[in-house]
Scaffold this active site. Structure first.
Site, short mmCIF file in Angstrom:
data_model
loop_
_atom_site.label_atom_id
_atom_site.label_comp_id
_atom_site.label_asym_id
_atom_site.label_seq_id
_atom_site.Cartn_x
_atom_site.Cartn_y
_atom_site.Cartn_z
N ASP A 140 32.80 30.88 39.37
CA ASP A 140 32.47 31.13 37.98
C ASP A 140 31.69 29.95 37.42
O ASP A 140 30.92 29.30 38.14
CB ASP A 140 33.76 31.39 37.18
CG ASP A 140 33.57 32.40 36.07
OD1 ASP A 140 32.89 32.05 35.08
OD2 ASP A 140 34.09 33.53 36.16
N HIS B 28 33.56 30.45 30.22
CA HIS B 28 33.93 31.69 30.91
C HIS B 28 34.92 31.44 32.05
O HIS B 28 35.93 32.14 32.18
CB HIS B 28 32.66 32.35 31.44
CG HIS B 28 32.82 33.75 31.91
ND1 HIS B 28 33.13 34.06 33.22
CD2 HIS B 28 32.69 34.93 31.26
CE1 HIS B 28 33.18 35.37 33.35
NE2 HIS B 28 32.92 35.93 32.18
N SER C 20 34.68 41.09 33.21
CA SER C 20 35.03 39.73 33.63
C SER C 20 36.49 39.42 33.33
O SER C 20 37.11 38.62 34.04
CB SER C 20 34.16 38.70 32.90
OG SER C 20 32.88 38.65 33.42
#
Length: 755
Positions: free
Chosen positions: A142, A182, A469
């Site tokens: 990520d 994220h 996600s």
């Protein structure tokens, strides 16, 4: 301010009409790329070669330079060089494929309870330890991780940075709007262990920073991360990232399949390009990985009640709740500029997306005294977005179609709107990408998990976010729990048990979602831990039938394994009989504890009687007290999708930009937007063009200065593949101030042709 109207209506034309139009809308070939432009490509080899062997391969070409070599995730290497030199690699016998590097982006506590995660903590492993993921390594590819976060310190077990090539996978620090959060959010859903707890709070997180500033990274960075994860021998690997290319054979999908073959349970998000069919993107297309779509946890959803009609609102991430106890007038706020909001005080404001950021629109509405703001899309369909900072009024989103209808009603007279709050859960998120996978017709996603309004860790705090996600790490955490409970299980069994025990979801009309929308359904971890039977594979593809085949017979084999401590009886129900389809199901049988049996499922079809292009459903197997549903799918010939569809053009969310969207179901050898003078039909140039565009949705921002001068233009949006060209026509009006506006009503011509 005038709105941009670019909704496309598909109209069929006879061959003669297409031929005439093709002749009048004649454009030159799209520009050739310079052979001197340097590009990066992934080269996949047929057989493994060591670094010396690879170096020898390209030593003869001074225009090529090796960047990375791969021997775990792929047999191959990445290379940079001139276009002509890269093309020469295709001619080498030992080369399987040469693929240009793609860009991958992040797919921008009731949820854990909903999937059975809380119940799972009441179960114990063989060493009498609670099931918390302890001893299981979960790799997270990520944007990195804030390993100093108090909820992640105990879970963090090290990592690698494939962007800066070091061992510090810290998130990108906020700088020029390029900071990231994220990866920290994803890691928290899996294994936060503090103020909030993830699905597997005692699992060890190994972080791989493959996506850098702004949350984007390249194919080679992601493959390098997969390569490193294989070397690190992680048990589970989560990739909450992707692109919009629907194809099974992209290098990252191939690398993930290789990771699974080496014993890693790979989990990936299906994408956020829904709700249309064929929108699943790589690496969510990887056959052996678990591809995850997004459903809703228990949510209180606001609906606008206007004239007896209920209109669902999607709150932007970071918005305060939309809770009003009385009716408010709804007024038109244009694009949300301050001068357009003078009549907003004490009212709800409807504004169109574009030209300003969502946060700017909301701040302007708040400063004008509005009670709330609704932003409607400027291209077809719904959207979801995030606010950059907190705003003290609620901010919601609508589709283009709903917004334009409300705007029309506002212009016809005073419009009052009341808010109703309705509780929802287990509904597929509109943004969740759907399958099937092109060319292989595999069912993707495999399962779904909560992916809307999921609260988790971010650098310096906590934030609710949404997207597939957020759904994927729920499944990755569940895989860690299952791995602790069954350390001898490989990826195939873990994937199967999650699919075998999933809950089928239904839409708001009470109809079960299609197999290529939800796979086997929403995961139920507690049910998976209690499972007494395994069925592998957990979904079936019966291939593609041709009209020319008078009778097509197909057999699929599944393995049924009794993992309980008692003898079990198994029986199959005959599926619903569609016209032209006949089934032959296995006879009832018994299995002793630990026994396994391979059984055959036969299906025959008479294509001349089939009316649809895609047939799918669920086979039902009774296993003692359990019921296991096995998703299946088959297609009639190649689906007759056009080469180009769903074009929309609107103002970008940043000043001075425009954003177009178009869907290329089968990809295109050539794609372009050709501009013609509306009267003479003289070619004026290309608004944009691309070669070798991949399958799936193409999203592109273009600067406003690429627009032609003021006037009315006919745009031809075309895609060529395999000697055939399909195109869409639409009028574009460039105003004297250089902005796009509405064409004259008589000029609104929207057609699709093919030749």
């Amino acid at each position: 301010m005038k709105k941009l109207l670019l909704i496309l209506t598909f109209i069929s034309f006879f061959w003669s009409q297409s031929t005439v139009l093709a002749r009048t809308l004649s454009h030159p070939p799209i520009p050739e790329e310079s052979p001197d432009i340097e590009k990066v490509a992934i080269v996949v080899l047929k057989d493994a070669k060591n670094e010396q062997g690879i170096k020898k391969m390209i030593d003869q070409n001074p225009d090529l330079q090796i960047r990375h070599t791969f021997n775990q995730a792929l047999n191959g290497f990445s290379v940079i060089g001139k276009q002509s030199a890269l093309q020469s690699l295709q001619k080498i016998e030992s080369v399987s494929s040469v693929s240009p590097v793609n860009t991958y982006h992040v797919h921008s506590d009731d949820n854990i309870k909903l999937i059975g995660g809380i119940s799972a903590r009441g179960y114990y492993d063989r060493d009498n330890q609670r099931l918390t993921g302890k001893g299981v390594k979960v790799g997270v590819i990520d944007t990195g991780i804030d390993y100093n976060h108090p909820d992640l310190r105990r879970s963090y077990g090290g990592g690698h940075d494939l962007v800066d090539n070091d061992k510090d996978p810290m998130e990108t620090k906020a700088a020029g709007g390029q900071g990231t959060l994220h990866g920290t959010h994803v890691a928290g859903i899996i294994a936060a262990n503090g103020r909030i707890q993830g699905v597997a709070p005692e699992a060890t997180i190994i972080a791989y920073r493959a996506l850098g500033p702004g949350g984007s990274g390249t194919t080679e960075q992601v493959i390098a991360a997969i390569e490193q994860a294989i070397k690190d021998k992680v048990d589970v690997l989560n990739l909450s990232l992707g692109n919009n290319v629907n194809g099974p054979d992209l290098p990252i999908s191939m690398a993930l399949n290789k990771a699974v073959e080496k014993g890693i349970t790979a989990v990936t998000s299906s994408g956020n390009s829904g709700p249309n069919i064929w929108t699943v993107g790589s690496p969510g297309t990887a056959a052996k990985a678990i591809s995850v779509g997004a459903s809703t946890p228990t949510m209180k959803v606001p609906f606008l009640s206007i004239g007896g009609r209920e209109i669902r609102l999607d709150l932007l991430q970071g918005s305060k709740d939309w809770e009003f106890d009385r009716s408010y007038e709804l007024v038109d706020g244009g694009l949300g500029h301050p001068e357009e909001l003078k009549n907003a005080k004490g009212k709800m404001v409807l504004v169109e997306r574009g030209e300003l950021t969502f946060t700017d629109k909301a701040v302007h509405a708040m400063e004008a005294g509005a009670e709330g703001i609704i932003i409607f899309n400027n291209t077809k369909g719904r959207f979801f977005g995030n606010l950059d900072s907190g705003v003290p009024i609620p901010v919601a989103a609508l589709s283009k179609e709903e917004g334009e209808e409300l705007k029309k009603n506002i212009n016809e007279g005073r419009l009052l709107a009341r808010t109703n709050i309705i509780e929802e859960r287990d509904i597929l998120a509109d943004f969740s990408s759907r399958g099937p996978v092109t060319s292989t017709w595999e069912i993707k996603p495999d399962v779904v998990a909560p992916g809307v309004a999921i609260n988790s860790t971010i650098p310096g705090g906590y934030l609710p976010l949404q997207g597939t996600s957020m759904a994927a790490p729920h499944v990755a955490g569940a895989c860690a729990i299952l791995k602790q409970a069954h350390p001898e299980w490989g990826p195939e069994r873990i994937k199967a048990v999650l699919m075998n025990t999933a809950k089928l979801l239904m839409n708001t009309e009470g109809k079960t979602y299609r197999t290529y929308e939800q796979g086997a359904g929403r995961i139920q971890l507690d049910q998976a831990l209690r499972a007494e039977t395994l069925v592998l594979p957990a979904s079936l593809q019966f291939g593609k039938f041709q009209i020319a085949d008078r009778l097509h017979e197909h057999s699929s084999f599944i393995a049924v394994e009794n993992i309980s401590e008692k003898t079990q009886t198994y029986s199959f129900s005959v599926p619903y009989k569609a016209q032209g389809i006949n089934w032959e199901m296995p006879m009832t049988f018994q299995l002793n504890p630990g026994d396994k049996k391979k059984v055959e499922i036969k299906m025959s079809a008479d294509p001349t009687l089939l009316k649809k292009k895609i047939y799918d459903g669920y086979l039902l197997m009774k296993a003692g007290a359990e019921s296991i549903r096995i998703p299946y799918l088959y297609v009639l010939e190649e689906p007759d999708y056009p080469r180009v569809m769903g074009f929309g053009l609107g103002k970008g969310d940043k000043p001075g930009t425009y954003r177009y969207e178009v869907y290329l179901p089968g990809g295109a050898e050539e794609f372009g937007i050709a501009m013609f003078d509306s009267e003479s039909l003289r070619f004026m140039g290309f608004l944009d063009w691309k070669r070798k565009a991949g399958k799936g949705q193409l999203l592109q921002e273009i600067p406003a200065d690429k627009l032609p001068g003021p006037g009315l233009y006919l745009a031809k949006v075309f895609a060529k593949k395999a000697g055939k060209e399909d195109w869409i026509e639409t009028y574009l009006f460039v105003r004297p101030d250089g902005q796009l506006g509405d064409p004259e009503p008589s000029a609104n011509k929207r057609t699709t042709q093919s030749k």
